[in-house]
Design a protein around this motif. Structure first.
Motif, PDB file in Angstrom:
ATOM      1  N   UNK A 199     143.813  62.611 147.065  1.00  0.00           N
ATOM      2  CA  UNK A 199     143.483  61.207 146.843  1.00  0.00           C
ATOM      3  C   UNK A 199     144.744  60.351 146.744  1.00  0.00           C
ATOM      4  N   UNK A 200     145.842  60.962 146.314  1.00  0.00           N
ATOM      5  CA  UNK A 200     147.142  60.282 146.211  1.00  0.00           C
ATOM      6  C   UNK A 200     148.225  61.357 146.205  1.00  0.00           C
ATOM      7  N   UNK A 201     149.500  60.984 146.352  1.00  0.00           N
ATOM      8  CA  UNK A 201     150.549  62.001 146.325  1.00  0.00           C
ATOM      9  C   UNK A 201     150.498  62.828 145.036  1.00  0.00           C
ATOM     10  N   UNK A 202     150.328  64.127 145.174  1.00  0.00           N
ATOM     11  CA  UNK A 202     150.268  65.007 144.017  1.00  0.00           C
ATOM     12  C   UNK A 202     148.991  64.886 143.207  1.00  0.00           C
ATOM     13  N   UNK A 203     148.032  64.094 143.703  1.00  0.00           N
ATOM     14  CA  UNK A 203     146.810  63.843 142.952  1.00  0.00           C
ATOM     15  C   UNK A 203     145.702  64.839 143.261  1.00  0.00           C
ATOM     16  N   UNK A 204     144.499  64.475 142.853  1.00  0.00           N
ATOM     17  CA  UNK A 204     143.330  65.338 143.014  1.00  0.00           C
ATOM     18  C   UNK A 204     143.102  65.676 144.485  1.00  0.00           C
ATOM     19  N   UNK A 227     147.986  61.195 161.950  1.00  0.00           N
ATOM     20  CA  UNK A 227     148.913  60.096 162.208  1.00  0.00           C
ATOM     21  C   UNK A 227     149.325  59.476 160.879  1.00  0.00           C
ATOM     22  N   UNK A 228     150.609  59.317 160.668  1.00  0.00           N
ATOM     23  CA  UNK A 228     151.129  58.857 159.378  1.00  0.00           C
ATOM     24  C   UNK A 228     151.221  57.335 159.352  1.00  0.00           C
ATOM     25  N   UNK A 278     155.307  63.242 150.892  1.00  0.00           N
ATOM     26  CA  UNK A 278     153.877  63.005 151.075  1.00  0.00           C
ATOM     27  C   UNK A 278     153.647  61.948 152.149  1.00  0.00           C
ATOM     28  N   UNK A 279     152.550  62.106 152.885  1.00  0.00           N
ATOM     29  CA  UNK A 279     152.213  61.165 153.965  1.00  0.00           C
ATOM     30  C   UNK A 279     150.763  60.739 153.843  1.00  0.00           C
ATOM     31  N   UNK A 280     150.521  59.441 154.027  1.00  0.00           N
ATOM     32  CA  UNK A 280     149.163  58.903 154.066  1.00  0.00           C
ATOM     33  C   UNK A 280     148.660  58.964 155.499  1.00  0.00           C
ATOM     34  N   UNK A 320     143.857  59.437 153.136  1.00  0.00           N
ATOM     35  CA  UNK A 320     144.088  60.674 152.407  1.00  0.00           C
ATOM     36  C   UNK A 320     145.579  60.973 152.478  1.00  0.00           C
ATOM     37  N   UNK A 321     146.062  61.747 151.514  1.00  0.00           N
ATOM     38  CA  UNK A 321     147.487  62.085 151.474  1.00  0.00           C
ATOM     39  C   UNK A 321     147.674  63.583 151.692  1.00  0.00           C
ATOM     40  N   UNK A 322     148.675  63.931 152.485  1.00  0.00           N
ATOM     41  CA  UNK A 322     148.998  65.336 152.738  1.00  0.00           C
ATOM     42  C   UNK A 322     150.468  65.574 152.421  1.00  0.00           C
ATOM     43  N   UNK A 323     150.757  66.800 152.001  1.00  0.00           N
ATOM     44  CA  UNK A 323     152.146  67.198 151.755  1.00  0.00           C
ATOM     45  C   UNK A 323     152.726  67.712 153.065  1.00  0.00           C
ATOM     46  N   UNK A 324     153.825  67.121 153.496  1.00  0.00           N
ATOM     47  CA  UNK A 324     154.402  67.446 154.807  1.00  0.00           C
ATOM     48  C   UNK A 324     155.283  68.683 154.665  1.00  0.00           C
ATOM     49  N   UNK A 325     154.670  69.821 154.934  1.00  0.00           N
ATOM     50  CA  UNK A 325     155.326  71.119 154.885  1.00  0.00           C
ATOM     51  C   UNK A 325     155.523  71.590 156.323  1.00  0.00           C
ATOM     52  N   UNK A 326     156.756  71.891 156.706  1.00  0.00           N
ATOM     53  CA  UNK A 326     157.038  72.291 158.087  1.00  0.00           C
ATOM     54  C   UNK A 326     156.372  73.620 158.461  1.00  0.00           C
ATOM     55  N   UNK A 327     155.954  74.392 157.456  1.00  0.00           N
ATOM     56  CA  UNK A 327     155.213  75.609 157.764  1.00  0.00           C
ATOM     57  C   UNK A 327     153.784  75.303 158.193  1.00  0.00           C
ATOM     58  N   UNK A 328     153.281  74.137 157.813  1.00  0.00           N
ATOM     59  CA  UNK A 328     151.916  73.729 158.145  1.00  0.00           C
ATOM     60  C   UNK A 328     151.869  72.804 159.349  1.00  0.00           C
ATOM     61  N   UNK A 329     152.870  71.944 159.476  1.00  0.00           N
ATOM     62  CA  UNK A 329     152.853  70.902 160.510  1.00  0.00           C
ATOM     63  C   UNK A 329     154.035  71.019 161.463  1.00  0.00           C
TER      64      UNK A 329
END
Length: 230
Positions: free
Chosen positions: A48-53, A71-72, A79-81, A93-102
Motif C-alpha cells: 500500500x506504501x513503501x514498507x507498508x502493508x 511501469x514506474x 521503492x517504486x510506485x 501499488x508500491x514494489x521493492x526494486x530488487x534486481x533479483x526480481x526485476x
C-alpha cells in the motif's frame, strides 16, 4: 517516472578573475520512464506504501498470460510506485526494486491522450512522432482521465469484432460497462466502426483505426505510460 531535473554549469569568471554570481541552466533531460520486467519464476509483492502493508502477491505473468511488466511513476529510495488494474484508477501499488526480481529497463516512449481533441499523440522524448484520431467514451460511459501504463499487447479477434485488429491493454478500468465480452479493462484498441473514430461512442476505451493501432503495437513497448487528459 524519472523526474526531469535542471543541471548547472559552473559560474563563469570575469576578466578580473572575479566570479560572476549566476549559474547557467542546462537543458532539462528528456522524459524517461523506468520499466520493471519481472524475472521468470519470481512472485511480486505489492504494498500500500513503501514498507507498508502488503496488498497482493502477483505472479510473473499477467491475466492474459504475458510477461508481467510494470511501469514506474514515482520512486522513493528502493521503492517504486506502479499503476496496476488491481487497485482503483488513480491509485498506485508500491514494489521493492530488487534486481533479483526485476530486470530494469527505460524507455523514452510515452503516449498522451486528449479527450477534448479526441486524439492520441505518441512522443519519443520531447518529439511528437504521430497523432491519431480516436473514439472516446460516450457521455454515459466516459473515458477516465489519469496516468496508466500498457500492460499487454493482444489480438483483437480473441475478444470480438468490435476490438478490431489488436489491443493495447492498460492498467486502468472503464468506470461503467454496459455490454460486451470485456473484463472492464481500459485499453487502446482497433475498431470495426472506423466511421465512429472521432466520436463519443465507446464504453470508455480509446478506439483508433486498425492501421494506427498496428503501428502502436509495433512501435511502443509494454510499460509505456499513457496519460489521458480531459
Amino acid at each position: 517516472m524519472c523526474v526531469p531535473h535542471t543541471s548547472f554549469v559552473p559560474a563563469r569568471t570575469s576578466r578580473s578573475g572575479r566570479s560572476i554570481d549566476r549559474v547557467i541552466a542546462a537543458p532539462p533531460e528528456l522524459p524517461v520512464t523506468t520499466i520493471l520486467k519481472v524475472r521468470p519464476g519470481h512472485v511480486v509483492a505489492m504494498h500500500v506504501r513503501p514498507g507498508g502493508k502488503r496488498l497482493f502477491r502477483v505472479l510473473p505473468k499477467t491475466v492474459y498470460g504475458r510477461r508481467l511488466i510494470l511501469s514506474v511513476t514515482h520512486r522513493r529510495g528502493a521503492w517504486a510506485a506502479v499503476p496496476t488494474f488491481l487497485v482503483p484508477n488513480g491509485r498506485r501499488a508500491w514494489v521493492y526494486v530488487d534486481r533479483r526480481t526485476f530486470v530494469v529497463r527505460r524507455t523514452r516512449w510515452r503516449i498522451s491522450a486528449d479527450l477534448s481533441a479526441r486524439t492520441v499523440t505518441v512522443l519519443h522524448g520531447d518529439q511528437r512522432v504521430r497523432t491519431v484520431r480516436v473514439t472516446i467514451g460516450a457521455r454515459s460511459t466516459p473515458t477516465p482521465p489519469g496516468t496508466y501504463a500498457i500492460t499487454d499487447k493482444l489480438k483483437g479477434r480473441a475478444f470480438g469484432r468490435s476490438f478490431g485488429c489488436c489491443i493495447l491493454a492498460l492498467s486502468g478500468h472503464q468506470p461503467k460497462i454496459r455490454t460486451g465480452s470485456v473484463d472492464g479493462r481500459l485499453a487502446i484498441h482497433g475498431t470495426n466502426r472506423p466511421d465512429l473514430v472521432g466520436a463519443r461512442a465507446s464504453q470508455g476505451c480509446l478506439r483508433a483505426r486498425d492501421r494506427d493501432v498496428r503501428w502502436l503495437m509495433r512501435t511502443v513497448p509494454v510499460g509505456t505510460q499513457v496519460t489521458i487528459r480531459r
